[in-house]
Scaffold this active site. Structure first.
Site, PDB file in Angstrom:
ATOM      1  N   CYS A   2      51.132  19.773  56.622  1.00  0.00           N
ATOM      2  CA  CYS A   2      52.519  19.881  57.075  1.00  0.00           C
ATOM      3  C   CYS A   2      53.314  18.833  56.315  1.00  0.00           C
ATOM      4  O   CYS A   2      53.137  17.638  56.513  1.00  0.00           O
ATOM      5  CB  CYS A   2      52.610  19.648  58.581  1.00  0.00           C
ATOM      6  N   GLU A 109      55.968  26.115  55.010  1.00  0.00           N
ATOM      7  CA  GLU A 109      54.797  26.153  54.134  1.00  0.00           C
ATOM      8  C   GLU A 109      55.171  26.975  52.907  1.00  0.00           C
ATOM      9  O   GLU A 109      56.058  27.840  52.973  1.00  0.00           O
ATOM     10  CB  GLU A 109      53.601  26.773  54.873  1.00  0.00           C
TER      11      GLU A 109
END
Length: 248
Positions: A2, A109
């Protein structure tokens, strides 16, 4: 992993949603493009008169261990792998006694290579905020004098876990696996309560608990393709999370 996420809710909304209070007044500007080293809200619990009290604090994203010579190391420790968090010198003490939850609206992402990389926004379908399992640390700046309120830095790291194993016929878990082999480690509210408990001393059991429920939480997520503007940390507005096309 992340490396970018969204946290655009007001402090008052976070306090109400997570039944927390403030130790001191703080300001957390909304951000649709939270990047490493930014100041972010975290939830932690402390013992006050023998009882756990949940508080909202602001921490620098990128954990700085107490033994670090300077805070620059934090930019390399925005994430902590849950599989090895109890073994790594940078994280193991925090995993035992300085656990936190990192609230978010969703995270980004990327998939692809080079300039063709496509960003995606992963978020809960129901629009409620989610929480990632996190760790926090206090670092003392030796260059500042005693009594200086800036002498102590609070920092945090978001834990990650493996994506769901390959083999799902479809649905969000299959999409997450296709998107990346790691995901930030989410918690439901019951798991968060156990994770934050300052009196809990079975760190290994807590890590296992959070890992065991991660994929169940992720089943409530959805994924949107979004514009490439999110790749520039200077861009920060609600337009970044607007869908631009279908997944993959």
């Amino acid at each position: 992993m992340c490396g970018r996420y969204v946290m655009a809710r007001a402090v008052g909304d976070l306090l109400a949603e997570f039944d927390a209070e403030l130790d001191e007044e703080l300001v957390v500007p909304p951000s649709w493009n939270v990047a490493p080293t930014a100041d972010v809200p975290i939830l932690l619990e402390r013992l006050v008169d023998g009882s756990p009290v949940r508080q909202l604090h602001v921490a620098r994203w990128g954990l700085v261990p107490s033994w670090a010579k300077n805070p620059s190391i934090g930019s390399k420790m925005i994430n902590a792998r849950s599989e090895s968090v109890l073994e790594k010198p940078s994280f193991r003490k925090a995993a035992r006694s300085r656990r936190c939850a990192v609230p978010a609206d969703g995270y980004y992402e990327w998939k692809g290579e080079g300039r063709s990389k496509q960003p995606y926004y992963v978020r809960p379908k129901d629009g409620r905020p989610l929480v990632f399992a996190g760790l926090y640390e206090w670092w003392k700046d030796p260059s500042r004098p005693e009594g200086d309120p800036q002498r102590w830095m609070l920092s945090t790291s978001i834990m990650t876990t493996d994506s769901p194993p390959a083999g799902y016929a479809g649905g969000i878990l299959a999409e997450l696996t296709a998107l990346h082999d790691r995901v930030p480690l989410p918690m439901d509210r019951a798991t968060m309560q156990a994770w934050l408990d300052p009196q809990a001393d079975d760190a290994a059991g807590l890590v296992d608990l959070v890992r065991a429920g991660a994929h169940d939480v992720a089943e409530g997520w959805t994924i949107d393709a979004v514009g490439t503007a999110v790749g520039n940390v200077r861009n920060d507005s609600a337009e970044l999370i607007q869908p631009v096309g279908s997944l993959f």
